[in-house]
Design a protein around this motif. Structure first.
Motif, PDB file in Angstrom:
ATOM      1  N   ASP A  72       3.747 -11.816  -6.991  1.00  0.00           N
ATOM      2  CA  ASP A  72       4.216 -12.251  -8.203  1.00  0.00           C
ATOM      3  C   ASP A  72       4.973 -10.888  -8.936  1.00  0.00           C
ATOM      4  N   LYS A  73       6.497 -11.270  -9.301  1.00  0.00           N
ATOM      5  CA  LYS A  73       7.070 -10.179 -10.014  1.00  0.00           C
ATOM      6  C   LYS A  73       6.191  -9.681 -11.202  1.00  0.00           C
ATOM      7  N   GLY A  74       5.799  -8.582 -11.386  1.00  0.00           N
ATOM      8  CA  GLY A  74       5.048  -7.906 -12.476  1.00  0.00           C
ATOM      9  C   GLY A  74       3.706  -7.898 -12.115  1.00  0.00           C
ATOM     10  N   ALA A  75       3.170  -8.182 -11.151  1.00  0.00           N
ATOM     11  CA  ALA A  75       1.755  -8.309 -10.415  1.00  0.00           C
ATOM     12  C   ALA A  75       1.433  -6.685 -10.345  1.00  0.00           C
ATOM     13  N   ASP A  76       0.248  -6.546 -10.988  1.00  0.00           N
ATOM     14  CA  ASP A  76      -0.205  -5.243 -11.066  1.00  0.00           C
ATOM     15  C   ASP A  76      -0.923  -4.674  -9.799  1.00  0.00           C
ATOM     16  N   MET A  77      -0.207  -3.916  -8.785  1.00  0.00           N
ATOM     17  CA  MET A  77      -0.803  -3.987  -7.577  1.00  0.00           C
ATOM     18  C   MET A  77      -1.848  -2.705  -7.685  1.00  0.00           C
ATOM     19  N   GLU A  78      -1.905  -1.719  -8.563  1.00  0.00           N
ATOM     20  CA  GLU A  78      -2.476  -0.791  -8.243  1.00  0.00           C
ATOM     21  C   GLU A  78      -4.106  -1.349  -9.153  1.00  0.00           C
ATOM     22  N   LEU A  79      -4.023  -2.162 -10.027  1.00  0.00           N
ATOM     23  CA  LEU A  79      -5.272  -2.649 -10.508  1.00  0.00           C
ATOM     24  C   LEU A  79      -5.808  -3.646  -9.559  1.00  0.00           C
ATOM     25  N   THR A  80      -4.974  -4.363  -8.886  1.00  0.00           N
ATOM     26  CA  THR A  80      -5.514  -5.524  -7.833  1.00  0.00           C
ATOM     27  C   THR A  80      -6.048  -4.685  -6.783  1.00  0.00           C
ATOM     28  N   LYS A  81      -5.684  -3.579  -6.143  1.00  0.00           N
ATOM     29  CA  LYS A  81      -6.119  -2.686  -4.894  1.00  0.00           C
ATOM     30  C   LYS A  81      -7.513  -2.343  -5.265  1.00  0.00           C
ATOM     31  N   THR A  82      -7.833  -1.962  -6.907  1.00  0.00           N
ATOM     32  CA  THR A  82      -9.126  -1.393  -7.027  1.00  0.00           C
ATOM     33  C   THR A  82     -10.305  -2.524  -6.751  1.00  0.00           C
ATOM     34  N   MET A  83      -9.675  -3.941  -6.875  1.00  0.00           N
ATOM     35  CA  MET A  83     -10.884  -5.111  -6.436  1.00  0.00           C
ATOM     36  C   MET A  83     -10.905  -5.204  -5.046  1.00  0.00           C
ATOM     37  N   ASP A  84     -10.199  -4.444  -4.088  1.00  0.00           N
ATOM     38  CA  ASP A  84     -10.232  -4.671  -2.661  1.00  0.00           C
ATOM     39  C   ASP A  84     -10.251  -6.215  -2.261  1.00  0.00           C
ATOM     40  N   PRO A  85      -9.439  -7.073  -2.871  1.00  0.00           N
ATOM     41  CA  PRO A  85      -9.343  -8.288  -2.355  1.00  0.00           C
ATOM     42  C   PRO A  85      -8.607  -8.603  -1.042  1.00  0.00           C
TER      43      PRO A  85
ATOM     44  N   ALA B  74       4.944 -15.696   3.636  1.00  0.00           N
ATOM     45  CA  ALA B  74       3.830 -14.934   4.273  1.00  0.00           C
ATOM     46  C   ALA B  74       4.119 -13.644   5.134  1.00  0.00           C
ATOM     47  N   GLU B  75       5.264 -13.479   5.647  1.00  0.00           N
ATOM     48  CA  GLU B  75       5.485 -12.441   6.296  1.00  0.00           C
ATOM     49  C   GLU B  75       5.615 -11.119   5.673  1.00  0.00           C
ATOM     50  N   GLN B  76       6.394 -11.466   4.312  1.00  0.00           N
ATOM     51  CA  GLN B  76       6.524  -9.996   3.560  1.00  0.00           C
ATOM     52  C   GLN B  76       5.249  -9.851   2.802  1.00  0.00           C
ATOM     53  N   ALA B  77       4.514 -11.164   2.748  1.00  0.00           N
ATOM     54  CA  ALA B  77       3.115 -10.797   1.785  1.00  0.00           C
ATOM     55  C   ALA B  77       2.126 -10.030   2.682  1.00  0.00           C
ATOM     56  N   ALA B  78       2.271 -10.551   4.195  1.00  0.00           N
ATOM     57  CA  ALA B  78       1.537  -9.657   4.956  1.00  0.00           C
ATOM     58  C   ALA B  78       1.842  -8.207   5.031  1.00  0.00           C
ATOM     59  N   LYS B  79       3.070  -8.070   5.051  1.00  0.00           N
ATOM     60  CA  LYS B  79       3.661  -6.412   5.194  1.00  0.00           C
ATOM     61  C   LYS B  79       3.195  -5.726   4.058  1.00  0.00           C
ATOM     62  N   LEU B  80       3.049  -6.347   2.955  1.00  0.00           N
ATOM     63  CA  LEU B  80       2.819  -5.609   1.795  1.00  0.00           C
ATOM     64  C   LEU B  80       1.324  -5.618   1.528  1.00  0.00           C
ATOM     65  N   SER B  81       0.550  -6.376   2.216  1.00  0.00           N
ATOM     66  CA  SER B  81      -1.034  -6.264   2.317  1.00  0.00           C
ATOM     67  C   SER B  81      -1.121  -5.019   3.200  1.00  0.00           C
ATOM     68  N   GLN B  82      -0.619  -4.994   4.358  1.00  0.00           N
ATOM     69  CA  GLN B  82      -0.883  -4.122   5.211  1.00  0.00           C
ATOM     70  C   GLN B  82      -0.409  -2.652   4.841  1.00  0.00           C
ATOM     71  N   GLU B  83       0.547  -2.470   4.201  1.00  0.00           N
ATOM     72  CA  GLU B  83       1.133  -1.052   3.638  1.00  0.00           C
ATOM     73  C   GLU B  83       0.294  -0.691   2.440  1.00  0.00           C
ATOM     74  N   ASN B  84      -0.316  -1.688   1.573  1.00  0.00           N
ATOM     75  CA  ASN B  84      -1.346  -1.127   0.690  1.00  0.00           C
ATOM     76  C   ASN B  84      -2.908  -1.244   1.127  1.00  0.00           C
TER      77      ASN B  84
ATOM     78  N   ASN C 113      -0.597  -7.146  12.787  1.00  0.00           N
ATOM     79  CA  ASN C 113      -1.158  -6.106  11.758  1.00  0.00           C
ATOM     80  C   ASN C 113      -2.474  -6.030  11.680  1.00  0.00           C
ATOM     81  N   ASP C 114      -3.061  -4.524  11.985  1.00  0.00           N
ATOM     82  CA  ASP C 114      -4.535  -4.317  12.256  1.00  0.00           C
ATOM     83  C   ASP C 114      -5.326  -4.948  11.027  1.00  0.00           C
ATOM     84  N   LEU C 115      -4.671  -5.026   9.739  1.00  0.00           N
ATOM     85  CA  LEU C 115      -5.454  -5.436   8.906  1.00  0.00           C
ATOM     86  C   LEU C 115      -5.605  -7.012   8.628  1.00  0.00           C
TER      87      LEU C 115
END
Ligand code: ACM
Length: 569
Positions: free
Chosen positions: A418-431, A439-449, A493-495
């Motif tokens: 989502d535009k404005g989603a807080d990636m850094e805070l979300t990453k601390t939850m390890d969801p 879905a492709e883009q979301a998977a790519k972003l997940s993998q990168e992060n 993606n390995d993740l």
């Protein structure tokens, strides 16, 4: 020379006979490695199954297998504490969910390191027998049961092999849920994602909030669909659908039934959007408890919310059709935070597994922008946008779930896209991120992060409630076809930890409509989930899927036959 020629002829003839007798090994999902041998193993009356020094959980699997054989055949098989015609060997070198199965004319050997691997080996054996065995239906008393000679070394491609069922838009009772768990087990799927709440109905009992499963579980004038008659209609006002909800005992029964089939159940409570059923029962959870937005706009307070008319959302009336509501949880209200934590407590008590799905999809920020207290909270927290409030809300839940119950969270991909989603805070939850839209883009972003993710593209055939173009006149929008499902490959993606067939039930009226829409496409998802990418082959799959209609017919599933008979695009 003549002798050699004769020998060659005999060998050729043998090979030929072998091939024609067992050329079609009907196994779906297709095993990772399989070599056909020659001949068959006949299961004789009174045959034995067992192995030396098996741990208790493996012995339990042997017992279940023997019971299923005896329920469907007249063979009178029995379990034994040493090797039998089917000999079980504990082999720690076999991967956790994997197995090795060797069948020759004289006997069969299964090697596995866990009860789960052994369960999958037995599923394979059952699948190699006549269809009535897998279907759970008694065959003729004098029927013969033979297994083709084969060497299989198998293990799944993915750890997460899922099916999601939305029980909010249509309520499925315990028996129908079990029927879907049965089909999951037949095809080695292992995660049941139970979408328990949405704008159209709340199905989870909570003692502290009794109105959820009464007011929050009843619709008026719901849209109904009949696929056989290809029509949709409304019952009219005053005809209630519900209240429908599970009891805690129902949930425990489902969890136990699934466990018996090596399926983990992951509950989803979709928050902070898709919450109108809860808000209908408890308007104080909304940013606008008095419905001032709807009243100011002159909305008829008895009217249904309409997707394109946002002010109508704030009547807090329960939704009867699909759509995205602007009326969402007031994340600035401590009572709402407490409610979310209470949800986690109830879920943690009845679902023994690692993950809880907290939803997170399709949550407009409109209500938060209009709310003074949400805006004050955003400013106090120093957040750049109202959207960032969602990650802050999730963080309260994720920390509570981890600290109090040792649980982890999963959510839809809006958590990070989502535009404005807080990636850094979300990453601390390890969801774990469930990738559905873009879905492709979301998977790519997940993998990168560095985030684990699951692939279930809504437009790639993994939303298995979608219409089949030109054939289904009613149903969810989209172009669902079996070939689309089969030919849409998960990202490399390995993740990426798995795939899921996702089923939304706005267009379901009767349980049989679920089966009609979801099958056979769920079987194609199962093949993505298990089979190595290099072995995926649509024509070969179609041959096996068609043969499997014998099982589906015997077991009484109302699958979409047209998906197998109409040329696919
Ligand atoms: C979704 O389909 N809204 C996850």
């Amino acid at each position: 020379m003549k002798k050699n020629l004769l020998l060659a002829l005999v060998v050729m003839l043998c090979c030929f006979t072998t091939l024609s007798a067992s050329e079609f090994i009907n196994l779906t999902p297709r095993p990772a490695m399989m070599t056909q041998g020659s001949g068959e193993l006949t299961l004789k009356k009174g045959f034995k199954v067992g192995g030396k020094n098996l741990p208790a959980d493996m012995k339990a699997e042997v017992k279940k297998f023997v019971e299923s054989i005896n329920a469907t055949t007249s063979l009178g098989a029995s379990a034994k504490n040493k090797g039998g015609l089917i000999n079980i060997v504990v082999d720690p070198s076999v991967p956790e969910e994997g197995y090795k199965l060797s069948i020759t004319k004289s006997g069969a050997t299964i090697k596995a390191s866990t009860a789960t691997g052994l369960f999958y080996a037995f599923q394979t054996v059952k699948k190699l027998l006549p269809a009535n065995v897998m279907a759970g239906v008694k065959g003729a008393p004098n029927a013969s049961y033979r297994l083709p000679a084969v060497e299989i070394t198998d293990q799944p491609r993915y750890a997460y092999r899922g099916f999601m069922l939305d029980v909010s838009r249509h309520f499925f009772d315990v028996n129908e849920v079990k029927k879907m768990l049965d089909i999951m087990a037949m095809y080695k799927l292992n995660r049941f994602h139970w979408h328990l709440t949405d704008d159209q109905g709340w199905r989870l009992p909570m003692e502290k909030y009794p109105k959820l499963t009464v007011e929050g579980a009843t619709n008026q004038n719901i849209l109904r669909t009949d696929f056989d008659q290809q029509r949709q209609w409304r019952e009219g006002r005053g005809v209630a659908y519900g209240p429908f909800a599970y009891t805690i005992d129902d949930i425990k029964e489902i969890v136990a039934y699934a466990k018996d089939r090596h399926i983990e159940v992951m509950p989803e409570i979709d928050m902070p959007g898709h919450m109108v059923a809860a808000i209908h029962a408890y308007p104080e959870f909304s940013t606008d408890p008095e419905s001032l937005i709807a009243k100011a706009a002159g909305v008829d307070m008895d009217s249904e919310p309409v997707a394109g008319k946002p002010d109508t959302h704030f009547t807090h009336n329960i939704w009867n059709i699909g759509g995205v509501s602007r009326d969402v949880l007031d994340v600035s209200n401590p009572k709402v935070i407490q409610f979310a934590k209470d949800v986690i407590d109830v879920l943690a008590e009845v679902f023994p597994y690692e993950y809880i799905h907290i939803g997170g999809d399709e949550c407009p920020t409109y209500a938060w922008e209009k709310s003074e207290s949400c805006t004050a909270m955003k400013d106090k927290l120093g957040l750049e946008s109202h959207r960032a409030l969602q990650a802050w809300f999730n963080k309260q839940i994720a920390d509570y779930a981890r600290e109090k119950h040792g649980k982890k969270i999963m959510g839809w991909n809006e958590l990070i896209t989502d535009k404005g989603a807080d990636m850094e805070l979300t990453k601390t939850m390890d969801p774990v991120i469930m990738c559905w839209v873009g879905a492709e883009q979301a998977a790519k972003l997940s993998q990168e992060n560095g985030l684990k993710h699951i692939y279930t593209p809504h437009n790639g055939g993994y939303y298995i409630n979608r219409c089949y173009r030109g054939i289904d006149k009613v149903g969810a929008v989209g172009d669902g076809s079996l070939s689309l499902t089969y030919n849409t490959n998960p990202p490399d993606n390995d993740l990426c930890i798995g795939v899921q067939g996702t089923f939304w039930s706005e267009q379901v009226d009767r349980d049989r409509d679920l089966e009609y829409q979801a099958l056979p496409r769920l079987i194609a998802i199962a093949e993505h989930a298990w089979t190595p990418a290099s072995l995926m082959n649509y024509d070969d799959f179609m041959k096996r899927a068609k043969a499997d209609t014998e099982i589906l017919d015997l077991a009484g599933y109302n699958y979409g036959r047209h998906q197998l008979t109409t040329p696919q695009k």
